[in-house]
Design a protein around this motif. Structure first.
Motif, PDB file in Angstrom:
ATOM      1  N   TYR A   1       5.182   8.878  16.608  1.00 39.49           N
ATOM      2  CA  TYR A   1       5.034   8.653  15.171  1.00 39.49           C
ATOM      3  C   TYR A   1       3.585   8.297  14.844  1.00 39.49           C
ATOM      4  CZ  TYR A   1       5.366   3.537  16.021  1.00 39.49           C
ATOM      5  OH  TYR A   1       5.169   2.240  16.456  1.00 39.49           O
ATOM      6  N   VAL A   2       3.224   8.551  13.595  1.00 37.88           N
ATOM      7  CA  VAL A   2       1.894   8.238  13.086  1.00 37.88           C
ATOM      8  C   VAL A   2       2.040   7.940  11.597  1.00 37.88           C
ATOM      9  CG1 VAL A   2       1.325  10.652  12.516  1.00 37.88           C
ATOM     10  CG2 VAL A   2      -0.523   9.014  12.982  1.00 37.88           C
ATOM     11  N   TYR A   3       1.156   7.098  11.072  1.00 28.17           N
ATOM     12  CA  TYR A   3       1.227   6.848   9.630  1.00 28.17           C
ATOM     13  C   TYR A   3      -0.145   6.979   8.986  1.00 28.17           C
ATOM     14  CZ  TYR A   3      -0.547   1.946   9.858  1.00 28.17           C
ATOM     15  OH  TYR A   3      -1.312   0.816  10.021  1.00 28.17           O
ATOM     16  N   PHE A   4      -0.087   7.240   7.688  1.00 24.69           N
ATOM     17  CA  PHE A   4      -1.283   7.404   6.874  1.00 24.69           C
ATOM     18  C   PHE A   4      -1.282   6.363   5.760  1.00 24.69           C
ATOM     19  CE2 PHE A   4      -0.069  11.560   8.433  1.00 24.69           C
ATOM     20  CZ  PHE A   4      -1.250  12.231   8.706  1.00 24.69           C
ATOM     21  N   ASN A   5      -2.445   5.770   5.501  1.00 27.08           N
ATOM     22  CA  ASN A   5      -2.676   5.092   4.232  1.00 27.08           C
ATOM     23  C   ASN A   5      -3.169   6.160   3.265  1.00 27.08           C
ATOM     24  OD1 ASN A   5      -2.151   2.349   5.086  1.00 27.08           O
ATOM     25  ND2 ASN A   5      -4.047   2.467   6.254  1.00 27.08           N
ATOM     26  N   THR A   6      -2.595   6.227   2.074  1.00 31.33           N
ATOM     27  CA  THR A   6      -2.919   7.315   1.161  1.00 31.33           C
ATOM     28  C   THR A   6      -3.455   6.797  -0.165  1.00 31.33           C
ATOM     29  OG1 THR A   6      -0.734   7.459   0.122  1.00 31.33           O
ATOM     30  CG2 THR A   6      -1.050   8.668   2.179  1.00 31.33           C
TER      31      THR A   6
ATOM     32  N   ARG B   1       0.838  -1.202   0.000  1.00 38.80           N
ATOM     33  CA  ARG B   1       0.000   0.000   0.000  1.00 38.80           C
ATOM     34  C   ARG B   1       0.873   1.253   0.000  1.00 38.80           C
ATOM     35  NH1 ARG B   1      -3.052  -3.328  -1.118  1.00 38.80           N
ATOM     36  NH2 ARG B   1      -4.968  -4.016  -0.062  1.00 38.80           N
ATOM     37  N   LYS B   2       0.253   2.375  -0.376  1.00 38.55           N
ATOM     38  CA  LYS B   2       0.931   3.663  -0.287  1.00 38.55           C
ATOM     39  C   LYS B   2       0.798   4.180   1.143  1.00 38.55           C
ATOM     40  CE  LYS B   2       0.291   4.982  -5.123  1.00 38.55           C
ATOM     41  NZ  LYS B   2      -0.317   5.959  -6.065  1.00 38.55           N
ATOM     42  N   VAL B   3       1.947   4.450   1.754  1.00 46.27           N
ATOM     43  CA  VAL B   3       1.993   4.816   3.164  1.00 46.27           C
ATOM     44  C   VAL B   3       2.875   6.054   3.331  1.00 46.27           C
ATOM     45  CG1 VAL B   3       2.767   4.072   5.455  1.00 46.27           C
ATOM     46  CG2 VAL B   3       1.645   2.444   3.939  1.00 46.27           C
ATOM     47  N   GLU B   4       2.468   6.965   4.209  1.00 50.02           N
ATOM     48  CA  GLU B   4       3.314   8.090   4.613  1.00 50.02           C
ATOM     49  C   GLU B   4       3.470   8.043   6.127  1.00 50.02           C
ATOM     50  OE1 GLU B   4       2.075  11.890   3.206  1.00 50.02           O
ATOM     51  OE2 GLU B   4       2.074  11.282   1.083  1.00 50.02           O
ATOM     52  N   VAL B   5       4.693   8.258   6.596  1.00 47.09           N
ATOM     53  CA  VAL B   5       4.994   8.182   8.027  1.00 47.09           C
ATOM     54  C   VAL B   5       5.557   9.529   8.491  1.00 47.09           C
ATOM     55  CG1 VAL B   5       6.280   6.969   9.820  1.00 47.09           C
ATOM     56  CG2 VAL B   5       5.517   5.724   7.777  1.00 47.09           C
ATOM     57  N   TYR B   6       5.058   9.993   9.640  1.00 45.60           N
ATOM     58  CA  TYR B   6       5.557  11.221  10.258  1.00 45.60           C
ATOM     59  C   TYR B   6       6.048  10.868  11.658  1.00 45.60           C
ATOM     60  CZ  TYR B   6       3.507  13.919   6.482  1.00 45.60           C
ATOM     61  OH  TYR B   6       3.221  14.430   5.244  1.00 45.60           O
TER      62      TYR B   6
END
Length: 300
Positions: free
Chosen positions: A51-56, A40-45
Motif C-alpha cells: 500500500y501507498v498513500y498520497f497527500n493531495t 488532510r486530503k488523503v488517497e490510499v492505493y
C-alpha cells in the motif's frame, strides 16, 4: 494497486503488511493514515501485498499528489516501485521519502527532477550543546512544569495559546479536527504529548508520533506562545521528549524542509539542527502535461 477507502477495519487489515514490510516509519503506519483523513486530503492505493498513500491538493486547478515513500510492501520492493511508476498522473507527482535508516535507490526514478529536501535526525550519537543546556536550565529556573498527558483541556489551551500563534504553513487545522486526530492516535498508543505549564497556563507543547514496529518517533507538531519562547519552553519540551524516547531505544525524526522556500521554515529548521544530524533526501518531482499547461497559462 487500486484506490481504496481506508476505514479502521481496512487499517487493521493493512497492519499485517506494515509489520512484514522492510521499511517502517510511524507516518506509514495504517492507523496514522486512517486518522490523517481527519485533517488532510488523503488517497490510499493498496493490494494484498502493498500500500501507498498520497497527500493531495490542487494548484492551478490541477491535482498535486505527494506520494509518501517508501511503499509499504511484503513483496519485492523494487518491482513494486517499478509497477507504481507506471501509474498515469496528469497533474504533478511529488515523491517524498521518509527517513527509515535505509538507502534510497534513486536510479529507479528516471525522468524525475530532484529538489533539495533535508531532514534532522536525532539518534544515539547526538549530544546536547551549551546553548541547549542554557535554555533548559532557564526554563527549569522559571518553574515551568512539564505535563506529559493529553486531554481536551490541555489541547485546547495549546491550540489557542500556541498553535494558532506559530503556524508553519497556511494549512490551518480546525480545533475539533485536531482534537479528533490526536485523541485517536493517543487512544492507539501512537502519540506522546507534553506541555509546558506555568501558573496553570499552557505556553508550549510538542507531539511525537511513534510506533514500536519502527522504533522511530516523528516530531509531528509543536508550538510555543511568545511567553513560552522567552523562557525556553520549546527547549525544555523537546529535551524531555528526546530523553524519553532515547531510553526506549528510539531515534527521532524531527521533520524536513526545502531550504530557501520559506523564511519561517528555514528559521524552524535552524532550531531543529541543534538537536541532530542533517540528512539529505531530495524530493522527486514529475509534472504531467495538464499541469505544465496550467502552470504556463496560470489557469485556476
Amino acid at each position: 494497486m487500486k484506490k481504496i477507502e481506508i476505514t479502521e477495519d481496512e487499517a487493521s487489515a493493512l497492519e499485517d503488511i506494515y509489520k512484514e514490510s522492510e521499511y517502517k516509519h510511524p507516518l506509514l503506519n495504517p492507523y496514522q493514515i486512517y486518522a490523517r483523513q481527519i485533517i488532510r486530503k488523503v488517497e490510499v492505493y493498496a493490494d494484498n501485498e502493498s500500500y501507498v498513500y498520497f497527500n493531495t491538493r490542487k494548484k492551478y486547478g490541477i491535482g498535486v499528489y505527494t506520494a509518501v515513500f517508501p511503499i509499504v510492501t511484503r513483496g519485492e520492493y523494487e518491482k513494486v516501485v517499478r509497477d507504481f511508476l507506471k501509474m498515469r498522473i496528469t497533474g504533478k507527482l511529488v515523491i517524498l521519502h521518509l527517513y527509515t535508516g535505509k538507502e534510497v535507490n534513486y536510479d529507479l526514478f528516471k525522468g524525475f527532477n530532484k529538489e533539495e529536501y533535508k531532514y534532522v535526525i536525532n539518534d544515539s550519537e547526538w549530544k546536547e550543546n551549551k546553548k541547549i543546556r542554557y535554555y533548559v536550565k532557564m526554563a527549569q529556573e522559571n518553574n515551568l512544569k512539564v505535563v506529559s498527558d493529553f486531554n481536551e483541556e490541555m489541547y485546547k489551551q495549546y491550540y489557542y495559546n500556541c498553535y494558532l500563534k506559530t503556524l508553519e504553513t497556511g494549512e490551518v487545522t480546525e480545533f475539533e479536527k485536531g482534537l479528533r486526530f490526536f485523541s485517536y492516535l493517543y487512544s492507539k498508543g501512537m502519540v506522546r504529548a507534553n506541555f509546558a505549564v506555568i501558573d496553570n497556563e499552557v505556553v508550549a507543547g510538542t507531539f511525537i508520533l511513534y510506533d514500536n514496529e519502527s522504533k522511530i518517533g516523528y516530531y509531528i507538531d509543536a508550538a510555543s506562545s511568545e511567553k513560552g519562547k522567552k523562557i525556553g519552553a520549546n527547549y525544555l519540551l523537546l529535551y524531555d521528549q528526546i530523553n524519553y524516547f532515547r531510553e526506549k531505544g528510539f531515534i527521532l525524526d524531527l521533520g524536513g524542509v526545502q531550504p530557501g522556500k520559506n523564511k519561517k521554515w528555514d528559521n524552524i529548521f535552524l532550531f531543529k539542527q541543534k538537536w541532530g544530524k542533517v540528512v539529505d533526501m531530495p524530493l522527486l518531482v514529475k509534472e504531467g502535461l495538464l499541469y505544465k499547461l496550467a502552470k504556463t497559462f496560470k489557469i485556476g
